[in-house]
Write an enzyme that holds these catalytic residues in place. Structure first.
Site, PDB file in Angstrom:
ATOM      1  CE  LYS A  40      -4.504  -1.478   1.451  1.00  0.00           C
ATOM      2  NZ  LYS A  40      -5.621  -1.314   2.377  1.00  0.00           N
ATOM      3  CE  LYS A  51      -8.492 -11.740  -2.139  1.00  0.00           C
ATOM      4  NZ  LYS A  51      -8.246 -11.460  -0.728  1.00  0.00           N
ATOM      5  CE  LYS A  53     -12.264  -3.459  -1.327  1.00  0.00           C
ATOM      6  NZ  LYS A  53     -13.258  -3.775  -0.335  1.00  0.00           N
TER       7      LYS A  53
END
Ligand code: TRP
Length: 332
Positions: free
Chosen positions: A114, A196, A199
């Protein structure tokens, strides 16, 4: 009567719920309600580690609650709540921050990913995120934490923090077990089937949302990436796209891989992809309709999250009081 084991999990309302989170998580949760004492929350406090648009966050949090219920999480049998409504999460997180090592947090893969993704906003909350997650879990003395593979490292850190704390102060926290379901746990992206489903997929067709309209679902499945062979055969290594579609079709219809291979033997991928899309449309339709119906009934949703927060807070507060006492805070 023996006490039921406690199960707890949360999903961040940082985007719409994905088909992956339904098939890999929420659908399985609904089946656990009789066996376990279940707590599920909207992790809105985690969400602001990445900048959010306030109105969107509010709307997605409520929509997620409505969708939980529409997916079969009966609020009479499960405690459903919004994380920020239970202040003990933030309170325990502060204490746990002081029992979590800088080095441990630096090693978290999600933090590294992130901070690369949001290089302009590597804030302290993003770094200490796992201490808040540990607080979420330990407040409820949860036995089991159903999560996806990507959250396993956070669950392990939670155990380490709990063991460290217990080592100093005695048995304060129950040591939770991560619970990673085998089936349907890993739905992959439709456009990059080696990743995977997420979003944050860069291709908008890669990620399917539970509440997508039928025409959107049909389009996404039609565009799903496959391979240059012409056989519907389960082989995740060599045929990740087809295998992922088979997994989704299997989840939607209950058919096993052998039956699916037979059903589509000698047929082109076009027919198969349309069939998967149709099956998903039919699976999602009642959920979307029920979510819409619930969203129109704000008073009901408010009563669910208010009752949920009351129940959650009464348990969370017991743990927090114990922790405050152990660390030496003066009781009020
Ligand atoms: N970190 C989890 C995720 O991004 C969400 C989460 C927050 C969670 N607190 C939790 C999951 C506690 C399980 C238990 O998916």
């Amino acid at each position: 009567m023996e006490e039921k084991k406690r199960m707890l999990s949360g999903i961040q309302p940082s985007g719409e719920l994905t088909l992956g989170s339904y098939l890999g998580a929420i659908r399985n949760w609904a089946e656990r309600a009789d066996e376990f004492d279940c707590y599920y929350f909207m992790a809105d406090m985690h969400t602001i580690t990445v900048r959010q648009t306030p109105a969107d966050l509010r709307r997605r949090t409520i929509t997620q609650l409505a969708a939980y219920i529409a997916c079969g999480l009966d609020p009479e049998k499960n405690t459903l709540f919004i994380q920020s409504h239970v202040p003990q999460h933030a309170q325990l997180a502060w204490v746990l921050n002081c029992y979590t090592m800088f080095g441990e947090l630096s090693r978290m893969t999600q933090f590294k990913a992130k901070s690369a993704q949001h290089a302009e906003n590597i804030n302290a909350g993003l770094f200490t995120y796992p201490a808040l997650m540990a607080a979420d879990i330990l407040l409820y003395q949860a036995d089991m934490v159903p999560v996806g593979e990507d959250q396993k490292q956070h669950c392990e850190l939670t155990r380490d923090i709990a063991e460290r704390f217990n080592g100093i102060y005695g048995d304060v926290f129950k040591i939770p077990e991560p619970y990673i379901p085998k089936v349907g746990a890993r739905i992959m992206s439709l456009s990059t089937p080696t990743n995977k489903m997420s979003k944050s997929d860069t291709d908008p067709n890669g990620c399917v949302y539970l509440l997508d309209k039928p025409e959107v679902l049909a389009r996404k499945f039609k565009r799903a990436v496959t391979d240059s062979e012409m056989s519907v055969r389960f082989d995740p290594v060599n045929k990740p796209g087809i295998s992922n579609l088979m997994q989704i079709y299997s989840c939607a219809t209950g058919r096993d891989y052998a039956a699916i291979e037979q059903e589509f033997a000698g047929q082109g991928y076009g027919t198969f992809k349309t069939a998967v899309g149709d099956a998903v449309i039919e699976m999602c339709r009642p959920i979307r309709e029920e979510t819409d119906r619930l969203l129109a009934d704000k008073a009901y949703l408010q009563s669910v999250y208010t009752n949920g927060a009351d129940k959650a807070a009464s348990i969370a507060n017991k743990t927090l009081r114990k922790v405050y006492k152990k660390v030496g805070f003066v009781q009020r």
